[in-house]
Design a protein around this motif. Structure first.
Motif, short mmCIF file in Angstrom:
data_model
loop_
_atom_site.label_atom_id
_atom_site.label_comp_id
_atom_site.label_asym_id
_atom_site.label_seq_id
_atom_site.Cartn_x
_atom_site.Cartn_y
_atom_site.Cartn_z
N GLY A 1 0.79 -1.23 0.00
CA GLY A 1 0.00 0.00 0.00
C GLY A 1 0.82 1.27 0.00
O GLY A 1 0.33 2.32 -0.42
N GLN A 2 2.08 1.22 0.45
CA GLN A 2 2.89 2.42 0.57
C GLN A 2 3.28 3.02 -0.78
O GLN A 2 3.74 4.16 -0.85
CB GLN A 2 4.15 2.13 1.41
CG GLN A 2 5.07 1.07 0.85
CD GLN A 2 6.20 1.61 0.03
OE1 GLN A 2 6.54 2.79 0.13
NE2 GLN A 2 6.80 0.77 -0.79
N LYS A 3 3.09 2.28 -1.86
CA LYS A 3 3.48 2.79 -3.18
C LYS A 3 2.55 3.87 -3.69
O LYS A 3 2.93 4.65 -4.56
CB LYS A 3 3.54 1.64 -4.18
CG LYS A 3 4.58 0.57 -3.86
CD LYS A 3 4.54 -0.56 -4.88
CE LYS A 3 5.56 -1.64 -4.56
NZ LYS A 3 5.50 -2.77 -5.54
N ASN A 4 1.31 3.94 -3.16
CA ASN A 4 0.30 4.83 -3.74
C ASN A 4 -0.21 5.92 -2.81
O ASN A 4 -1.04 6.73 -3.22
CB ASN A 4 -0.90 3.99 -4.21
CG ASN A 4 -0.52 2.99 -5.28
OD1 ASN A 4 0.14 3.33 -6.25
ND2 ASN A 4 -0.91 1.74 -5.09
N ASP A 5 0.26 5.96 -1.56
CA ASP A 5 -0.29 6.90 -0.60
C ASP A 5 0.82 7.39 0.33
O ASP A 5 1.52 6.58 0.94
CB ASP A 5 -1.41 6.24 0.21
CG ASP A 5 -2.19 7.23 1.06
OD1 ASP A 5 -1.58 8.17 1.58
OD2 ASP A 5 -3.41 7.04 1.24
N LEU A 6 0.96 8.71 0.44
CA LEU A 6 2.01 9.29 1.28
C LEU A 6 1.84 8.90 2.74
O LEU A 6 2.81 8.65 3.46
CB LEU A 6 1.99 10.82 1.13
CG LEU A 6 3.13 11.59 1.80
CD1 LEU A 6 4.48 11.17 1.23
CD2 LEU A 6 2.92 13.09 1.62
N ASN A 7 0.58 8.84 3.21
CA ASN A 7 0.34 8.46 4.60
C ASN A 7 0.74 7.01 4.87
O ASN A 7 1.36 6.70 5.89
CB ASN A 7 -1.14 8.67 4.96
CG ASN A 7 -1.42 10.09 5.41
OD1 ASN A 7 -0.75 10.61 6.30
ND2 ASN A 7 -2.39 10.72 4.79
N VAL A 8 0.39 6.12 3.95
CA VAL A 8 0.76 4.72 4.11
C VAL A 8 2.28 4.56 3.99
O VAL A 8 2.89 3.78 4.73
CB VAL A 8 0.05 3.83 3.06
CG1 VAL A 8 0.44 2.37 3.24
CG2 VAL A 8 -1.47 3.96 3.19
N ARG A 9 2.88 5.34 3.09
CA ARG A 9 4.34 5.29 2.96
C ARG A 9 5.02 5.73 4.25
O ARG A 9 6.02 5.16 4.68
CB ARG A 9 4.81 6.17 1.79
CG ARG A 9 6.32 6.26 1.66
CD ARG A 9 6.73 6.54 0.23
NE ARG A 9 6.21 7.79 -0.29
CZ ARG A 9 6.90 8.95 -0.26
NH1 ARG A 9 8.10 8.98 0.27
NH2 ARG A 9 6.38 10.04 -0.77
N GLY A 10 4.45 6.77 4.88
CA GLY A 10 5.01 7.23 6.14
C GLY A 10 4.93 6.15 7.21
O GLY A 10 5.89 5.90 7.94
N ALA A 11 3.77 5.48 7.29
CA ALA A 11 3.61 4.41 8.28
C ALA A 11 4.57 3.26 8.00
O ALA A 11 5.18 2.69 8.91
CB ALA A 11 2.17 3.91 8.26
N PHE A 12 4.73 2.92 6.71
CA PHE A 12 5.66 1.85 6.33
C PHE A 12 7.09 2.19 6.72
O PHE A 12 7.81 1.36 7.29
CB PHE A 12 5.56 1.61 4.82
CG PHE A 12 6.68 0.76 4.27
CD1 PHE A 12 6.70 -0.61 4.48
CD2 PHE A 12 7.72 1.33 3.55
CE1 PHE A 12 7.73 -1.40 3.98
CE2 PHE A 12 8.75 0.56 3.05
CZ PHE A 12 8.76 -0.81 3.26
N LEU A 13 7.52 3.42 6.43
CA LEU A 13 8.88 3.83 6.76
C LEU A 13 9.12 3.82 8.26
O LEU A 13 10.20 3.45 8.74
CB LEU A 13 9.16 5.23 6.19
CG LEU A 13 9.27 5.32 4.67
CD1 LEU A 13 9.41 6.77 4.23
CD2 LEU A 13 10.45 4.49 4.17
N HIS A 14 8.12 4.21 9.02
CA HIS A 14 8.26 4.20 10.48
C HIS A 14 8.43 2.78 11.01
O HIS A 14 9.27 2.50 11.86
CB HIS A 14 7.03 4.85 11.13
CG HIS A 14 6.89 6.30 10.80
ND1 HIS A 14 5.74 7.01 11.05
CD2 HIS A 14 7.75 7.17 10.22
CE1 HIS A 14 5.90 8.26 10.64
NE2 HIS A 14 7.11 8.37 10.13
#
Length: 293
Positions: free
Chosen positions: A144-157
């Motif tokens: 999911g992190q590929k398409n949404d900045l919020n999901v990408r932020g959660a993934f990186l955290h």
């Protein structure tokens, strides 16, 4: 010409909501265990990691709120609904992490003056559990992190937390075999550095979208070139590109044509090309050379 797909309109699915809820419950349980062991064993690295994990739980909750707000329909006062709030939530998440970094650094500096006794084995086992939990969460969020900045932020955290927990395991082993309790605040500072690095890009992206900057992965020059590739188009000007939300991008532009009779076909083709570039909301105004303003 390369096509970027970072900002396609992709509404969060029910399965993604379920992943976030499961991740929140799992991480809350781990935060309680990690904080308890950190207090019991007087380990700053565990407490700082627990504090960061708690901020991640709050971040996951905010992402769920963002998903909900993105679905709110437009109204007389909010013609885009509350979609822009997803950008503000992403920015808030980044700020929360920066505050957590500051708190960890301050406490670490204090601990350098008064290093405390730490049970290295207890610290290592607890952080080892963190590797499993944070790693599992990161894996679930990977797609999911590929398409949404919020999901990408959660993934990186979550990915950063996995690496941080690995660092805490190492510090626990070092303390157990050497008795060097000073390693505990040193690892805490490393944790703060990892969080800062992983947060910086999220902060920069969120600030850019918050002030209507062009989303990452979209080039103004490339878009302008694409709009004028059609032989019927003489020029494209007054081009503006901005983010409606963390997943949707909008564009307005004036398109100069020789003959307005060709506009329906040209408009359809241009909007299709723009969608391929991640721009899902395009408003194009046709002009002839003598109409150009």
């Amino acid at each position: 010409m390369s096509h970027e797909h970072h900002h396609h309109h992709t509404a969060p699915t029910q399965s993604l909501n379920g992943i976030f809820i499961f991740s929140i419950v799992l991480n809350v349980l781990f935060v309680l265990i990690e904080a308890g062991v950190g207090l019991w064993q007087n380990s700053l690295s565990l407490l700082s990691d627990a504090g960061h994990n708690l901020s991640d739980v709050f971040s996951l909750l905010l992402v769920l709120v963002a998903f909900r707000l993105a679905k709110v329909h437009s109204s007389d006062h909010f013609t885009y609904g509350y979609r822009k709030s997803t950008v503000l939530i992403s920015l808030l998440n980044a700020v929360i992490l920066l505050v957590a970094v500051g708190a960890i650094v301050i406490e670490s500096i204090h601990k350098f003056g008064e290093p405390a006794e730490v049970n290295g084995i207890a610290v290592s086992w607890t952080a080892g559990a963190g590797i499993l939990i944070n790693g599992l969460t990161a894996i679930m969020l990977m797609r999911g992190q590929k398409n949404d900045l919020n999901v990408r932020g959660a993934f990186l955290h979550m990915l950063a937390d996995t690496l941080v927990s690995a660092g805490v395991v190492v510090s626990g082993i070092v303390i157990y075999y050497t008795g060097w309790n000073i390693v505990d605040p040193i690892v805490s500072l490393i944790i703060a550095a990892v969080i800062l690095i992983s947060t910086w890009e999220l902060l920069a992206d969120s600030l850019r979208l918050a002030v209507d900057g062009i989303p990452e992965g979209i080039s103004l020059k490339e878009i302008e070139h694409m709009l004028t590739e059609d032989e019927q188009v003489q020029e494209a000007h007054h081009i503006h590109i901005w983010a409606i939300s963390t997943t949707e991008t909008a564009l307005t532009a004036h398109i100069v044509l020789d003959d307005l009779a060709n506009w329906p076909q040209v408009s359809h083709e241009l909007k299709h090309e723009l969608a391929e570039h991640g721009i899902s909301h395009a408003t194009l105004e046709p002009e002839t050379p003598d109409m150009r303003c």
